[in-house]
Scaffold this active site. Structure first.
Site, short mmCIF file in Angstrom:
data_model
loop_
_atom_site.label_atom_id
_atom_site.label_comp_id
_atom_site.label_asym_id
_atom_site.label_seq_id
_atom_site.Cartn_x
_atom_site.Cartn_y
_atom_site.Cartn_z
CG ASP A 1 46.76 58.95 51.72
OD1 ASP A 1 47.07 59.97 51.06
OD2 ASP A 1 47.05 58.82 52.92
CE1 TYR B 1 51.27 57.24 56.75
CE2 TYR B 1 50.00 56.62 54.83
CZ TYR B 1 50.21 57.46 55.91
OH TYR B 1 49.35 58.51 56.12
CG HIS C 1 53.30 62.89 56.23
ND1 HIS C 1 53.56 61.57 55.95
CD2 HIS C 1 52.14 62.88 56.93
CE1 HIS C 1 52.60 60.81 56.47
NE2 HIS C 1 51.73 61.59 57.08
CB SER D 1 49.56 66.25 54.93
OG SER D 1 48.86 65.50 55.89
CD GLN E 1 46.17 62.72 53.76
OE1 GLN E 1 46.67 62.01 54.61
NE2 GLN E 1 46.26 62.44 52.48
CG LEU F 1 36.32 55.05 59.07
CD1 LEU F 1 36.68 53.57 58.90
CD2 LEU F 1 34.90 55.31 58.55
CB SER G 1 39.13 48.52 56.54
OG SER G 1 38.97 47.26 57.17
NE ARG H 1 35.75 46.09 60.68
CZ ARG H 1 36.51 46.14 61.76
NH1 ARG H 1 37.76 46.55 61.69
NH2 ARG H 1 36.02 45.76 62.92
N1 LIG Z 1 48.53 62.79 56.75
C1 LIG Z 1 48.53 62.24 57.95
O1 LIG Z 1 49.23 62.69 58.87
C2 LIG Z 1 47.66 61.04 58.21
C3 LIG Z 1 47.48 60.58 59.53
C4 LIG Z 1 46.64 59.48 59.74
C5 LIG Z 1 46.02 58.88 58.65
N2 LIG Z 1 46.25 59.34 57.37
C6 LIG Z 1 45.62 58.70 56.19
O2 LIG Z 1 44.22 58.56 56.39
C7 LIG Z 1 43.87 57.16 56.36
C8 LIG Z 1 42.75 56.88 57.31
O3 LIG Z 1 43.07 57.24 58.64
P1 LIG Z 1 43.28 56.16 59.79
O4 LIG Z 1 43.73 54.90 59.17
O5 LIG Z 1 44.14 56.77 60.83
O6 LIG Z 1 41.84 56.04 60.47
P2 LIG Z 1 40.36 55.64 59.98
O7 LIG Z 1 40.28 55.34 58.56
O8 LIG Z 1 39.46 56.65 60.57
O9 LIG Z 1 40.11 54.30 60.84
C9 LIG Z 1 40.83 53.14 60.59
C10 LIG Z 1 40.58 52.19 61.77
O10 LIG Z 1 39.20 51.84 61.82
C11 LIG Z 1 39.06 50.41 61.72
N3 LIG Z 1 37.86 50.19 60.93
C12 LIG Z 1 37.70 50.35 59.59
N4 LIG Z 1 36.43 50.09 59.22
C13 LIG Z 1 35.76 49.74 60.34
C14 LIG Z 1 34.43 49.36 60.60
N5 LIG Z 1 33.52 49.29 59.64
N6 LIG Z 1 34.09 49.06 61.90
C15 LIG Z 1 34.99 49.14 62.89
N7 LIG Z 1 36.29 49.51 62.69
C16 LIG Z 1 36.66 49.81 61.44
C17 LIG Z 1 40.33 49.93 61.05
O11 LIG Z 1 40.63 48.60 61.46
P3 LIG Z 1 40.82 47.41 60.38
O12 LIG Z 1 41.90 47.83 59.42
O13 LIG Z 1 41.19 46.26 61.24
O14 LIG Z 1 39.48 47.26 59.69
C18 LIG Z 1 41.35 50.90 61.63
O15 LIG Z 1 41.74 50.50 62.92
C19 LIG Z 1 45.19 56.47 56.70
O16 LIG Z 1 45.19 55.10 56.34
C20 LIG Z 1 46.17 57.31 55.93
O17 LIG Z 1 46.14 57.00 54.55
C21 LIG Z 1 47.04 60.42 57.16
#
Ligand SMILES: NC(=O)c1ccc[n+]([C@@H]2O[C@H](COP(=O)([O-])OP(=O)(O)OC[C@H]3O[C@@H](n4cnc5c(N)ncnc54)[C@H](OP(=O)(O)O)[C@@H]3O)[C@@H](O)[C@H]2O)c1
Length: 289
Positions: A51, A56, A123, A154, A177, A206, A247, A252
């Site tokens: 994604d 990004y 988005h 999204s 999304q 997460l 991650s 992880r």
């Molecule tokens: N459409 C939108 O507006 C929008 C907004 C936000 C996100 N997104 C999409 O959704 C995806 C996921 O959301 P997100 O990245 O915001 O949050 P997330 O996946 O809920 O959490 C990611 C965070 O958790 C940490 N993490 C991962 N596995 C872990 C574990 N087992 N233990 C402890 N910490 C852990 C990661 O750090 P490390 O990388 O250091 O492991 C990172 O800081 C994004 O990458 C993106 O593709 C979309």
């Protein structure tokens, strides 16, 4: 809902007729360099969906990493093809200028170099009604011209979804999304999407690691002999969502999606639903005018 078969190979069907991997790697807050190392690790671990987004600033590296992995016999040992990998990108801002959006989709396609984009999303709903509808027309045309396979949105709230569906679109959105996890369950928007047959992708599944030490999460993780991250991913899947955990750490990204060895009982799913505190981990454009 209570199937125990979730894995990186699980797929669901979109309204467009195409299938989508039910577990994907999120690429937000990954530098180009991190994307170039994480995508090959993820593909080798079995991930088939990624994604990305214009915002990004890693579309080039994402496409390059996928292409390089596919064309490397030592990595791609089972002979996967482009169509075995699912790639998403998103329009940075909706615009009333149809041509601007149309060109922007073409530049995302050029940046990734993958021949087509599997899923292209608006988005956010920012920009107003006219901008949303003009931008959606551009997505429809990109689909009809083969640049994009499925389209979606999204951060659309129920009102934005109803507005788009009420505009009698030629092609309906396949996906919305939005942020969804036990601390922000988004029941209202999920219900609206269900009514229209739109699949919900869960971002921040997460809770951005902000609630890993929540006592209920810790107790249930102990009960099911899993990690808090696995518990949250499994909760998402059991709700029929498509979680996109992110991650950059190899251990992880492999571990977070190992969720086949346990199943959360209906009672415990409800207990996790009860953790909802409308926690916003990033932004919340779902109320935009
Ligand atoms: N459409 C939108 O507006 C929008 C907004 C936000 C996100 N997104 C999409 O959704 C995806 C996921 O959301 P997100 O990245 O915001 O949050 P997330 O996946 O809920 O959490 C990611 C965070 O958790 C940490 N993490 C991962 N596995 C872990 C574990 N087992 N233990 C402890 N910490 C852990 C990661 O750090 P490390 O990388 O250091 O492991 C990172 O800081 C994004 O990458 C993106 O593709 C979309």
């Amino acid at each position: 809902m209570s199937s125990n078969t979730f894995s990186l190979a699980s797929k669901v069907k979109l309204p467009s007729g195409h299938t989508i991997p039910q577990l994907q790697l999120g690429l937000y807050m990954m530098s180009g360099r991190e994307v170039l190392s994480s995508i090959p690790q993820a593909l080798s671990a079995g991930y088939r969906g990624f994604d990305s987004a214009q915002m990004y600033h890693n579309e080039c590296e994402a496409g390059q990493a996928i292409r390089d992995w596919l064309s490397s016999p030592s990595s791609n040992t089972t002979g996967l093809k482009r169509e075995d990998v699912f790639y998403t990108s998103k329009l940075a801002s909706c615009s009333t200028n149809y041509q601007v959006v149309r060109r922007s989709i073409k530049s995302s396609l050029e940046a990734c170099g993958l021949g087509y984009i599997d899923l292209f999303l608006l988005h956010s709903p920012y920009g107003g009604r006219e901008a949303r509808l003009a931008s959606w027309r551009a997505v429809e045309d990109a689909i009809e011209e083969g640049e994009v396979r499925s389209g979606g949105v999204s951060n659309f709230g129920s009102r934005h979804i109803d507005e788009l569906m009420g505009s009698n679109p030629r092609i309906k959105p396949s996906v919305n999304q939005i942020e969804v996890h036990p601390f922000n369950t988004q029941e209202g928007i999920r219900e609206t999407c269900k009514k229209h047959g739109i699949v919900v992708e869960a971002y921040g599944p997460l809770a951005r690691a902000m609630r890993m030490n929540d006592p209920t999460i810790l107790a249930l993780a102990k009960k099911y002999e899993c990690t808090p991250a696995q518990l949250m991913v499994r909760w998402s899947l059991q709700h029929g969502l498509i979680p996109l955990p992110k991650s950059v750490k190899k251990a992880r990204l492999i571990d977070n999606v190992k969720v086949a060895h346990f199943e959360i009982s209906a009672e415990d799913v409800a207990k996790m639903d009860g953790l909802d505190e409308h926690l916003v981990t990033d932004w919340d454009p779902t109320d935009a005018p």
